[in-house]
Design a protein around this motif. Structure first.
Motif, PDB file in Angstrom:
ATOM      1  N   ARG A  79      40.535  24.123 -16.469  1.00 41.82           N
ATOM      2  CA  ARG A  79      40.817  24.936 -17.650  1.00 41.82           C
ATOM      3  C   ARG A  79      40.525  26.407 -17.361  1.00 41.82           C
ATOM      4  NH1 ARG A  79      43.808  21.349 -20.541  1.00 41.82           N
ATOM      5  NH2 ARG A  79      42.592  19.569 -21.259  1.00 41.82           N
TER       6      ARG A  79
ATOM      7  N   THR B 170      36.789  19.781 -21.001  1.00 43.39           N
ATOM      8  CA  THR B 170      37.395  18.503 -20.646  1.00 43.39           C
ATOM      9  C   THR B 170      38.095  18.489 -19.290  1.00 43.39           C
ATOM     10  OG1 THR B 170      39.388  19.152 -21.862  1.00 43.39           O
ATOM     11  CG2 THR B 170      37.747  17.824 -23.044  1.00 43.39           C
ATOM     12  N   ASP B 171      38.173  19.627 -18.614  1.00 42.74           N
ATOM     13  CA  ASP B 171      38.919  19.684 -17.361  1.00 42.74           C
ATOM     14  C   ASP B 171      38.395  20.842 -16.531  1.00 42.74           C
ATOM     15  OD1 ASP B 171      40.870  20.029 -15.316  1.00 42.74           O
ATOM     16  OD2 ASP B 171      42.424  19.158 -16.589  1.00 42.74           O
TER      17      ASP B 171
ATOM     18  N   ASP C 233      38.211  13.546 -23.515  1.00 46.51           N
ATOM     19  CA  ASP C 233      39.336  14.346 -24.010  1.00 46.51           C
ATOM     20  C   ASP C 233      40.098  13.539 -25.067  1.00 46.51           C
ATOM     21  OD1 ASP C 233      40.999  16.479 -24.300  1.00 46.51           O
ATOM     22  OD2 ASP C 233      41.894  16.376 -22.297  1.00 46.51           O
TER      23      ASP C 233
ATOM     24  N   VAL D 216      31.949  18.862 -17.097  1.00 48.52           N
ATOM     25  CA  VAL D 216      33.280  18.339 -17.432  1.00 48.52           C
ATOM     26  C   VAL D 216      33.147  16.967 -18.065  1.00 48.52           C
ATOM     27  CG1 VAL D 216      35.519  17.650 -16.517  1.00 48.52           C
ATOM     28  CG2 VAL D 216      34.337  19.641 -15.561  1.00 48.52           C
TER      29      VAL D 216
ATOM     30  N   ASP E 221      35.724  14.907 -19.020  1.00 42.05           N
ATOM     31  CA  ASP E 221      37.134  14.540 -19.032  1.00 42.05           C
ATOM     32  C   ASP E 221      37.383  13.192 -19.693  1.00 42.05           C
ATOM     33  OD1 ASP E 221      35.801  13.280 -16.963  1.00 42.05           O
ATOM     34  OD2 ASP E 221      37.324  13.693 -15.444  1.00 42.05           O
TER      35      ASP E 221
END
Length: 298
Positions: A116, A112-113, A132, A127, A129
């Motif tokens: 990370r 999600t990032d 999330d 990703v 994001d």
């Protein structure tokens, strides 16, 4: 409204964005290429999505694909690429596995990032994001990762997205909510979906729930199904199963819709059951957003 209820409702949109994302050349290159021998790994919900990933890729003729719980990955086996699924990007077992891959290994993470910790251990990153979540209970990240994978394999997700919108606007059957035992069944890639549906009920509502490949269900587990039960079938109904279930007294749930779309109703069932039992579906008992172990993984 709980976070998880809100997140469940956004899934058609996050699936659409995932399908658009994988059309980008850099994202398409990060996903396994045809002919690669691939292992997909995860923990909990992500492991069940890995099972669906593997079955979908093999059935699409893209190459041999295995799925493992990250803690059970066979370190001596060689793959062209390891794909890890982790919402938090911090899960201990996933991090340990990636750290132990041979130098030069190709690896991809869906997370999600981009910042990370796990992203520093892989060669490629996808990703998500926009998928999330605030809730401990995973819903939209898992299905959005699955949507990205399916779109990357060339599937058109227009119909599953529209079916999910319809499912989200259909009330959960009150007769189903009134039962106390739940069994989820699947075949092929929907076995992972069945495992995930059962996990949602266990996590959010602390309900008695289990899951099996549909053909395995008759090799013992059917014996505990009775008038208290719901048997929920994802994907095609295997021949003879409805006849076998007719004698049990169970409610049989099956719809001729995409399994990913039908999962959104099972997710809402979990929230409804939690609310009826006075539980907070965002905060399941003994669970956190990420499992980070203080002791080394053996």
């Amino acid at each position: 409204m709980s976070h998880v209820a809100s997140e469940i409702a956004t899934q058609p949109e996050t699936w659409r964005r995932a399908a658009e994302l994988v059309t980008r050349p850099e994202v398409a290159r990060a996903l396994p290429q045809p002919g690669e021998r691939v292992a997909v790994v995860g923990c909990g919900t992500s492991y069940f999505m890995a099972q669906s990933f593997a079955a979908l890729r093999e059935s699409a003729g893209q190459g041999e694909t295995d799925a493992f719980a990250a803690s059970e990955f066979p370190a001596g086996r060689r793959y062209d690429r390891v794909v890890a699924i982790t919402r938090s990007g911090t899960t201990t077992e996933v991090m340990a596995l990636l750290e132990q891959l041979p130098p030069g290994s190709r690896s991809t993470v869906l997370t999600t990032d981009a910042d990370r910790p796990v992203t520093r251990l892989v060669s490629d990153c996808v990703v998500l994001d926009f998928a999330d979540e605030e809730s401990v209970v995973q819903t939209r990240f898992a299905t959005t990762a699955l949507a990205a994978w399916r779109a990357g394999l060339g599937e058109d997700l227009t119909e599953p997205i529209e079916q999910a919108r319809a499912q989200l606007n259909t009330p959960v059957d009150p007769d189903v909510v009134g039962r106390s035992q739940f069994t989820f069944l699947g075949t092929g890639w929907t076995v992972g979906v069945a495992h995930e549906a059962a996990l949602k009920l266990r996590e959010a509502a602390q309900m008695w729930a289990e899951s099996y490949p549909a053909m395995e269900f008759r090799h013992g587990p059917i014996s505990v199904v009775d008038h208290r039960s719901v048997v929920w079938i994802f994907g095609p109904v295997v021949p003879g199963l409805r006849d076998d279930l007719a004698a049990t007294g169970a409610i049989v749930v099956h719809e001729d819709v995409d399994a990913m779309a039908h999962l959104t109703t099972a997710q809402r069932l979990a929230v409804e059951l939690a609310n009826r039992r006075g539980l907070h579906p965002d905060q399941p008992r003994l669970l956190t957003r990420s499992v980070v172990l203080t002791a080394p993984v053996a």
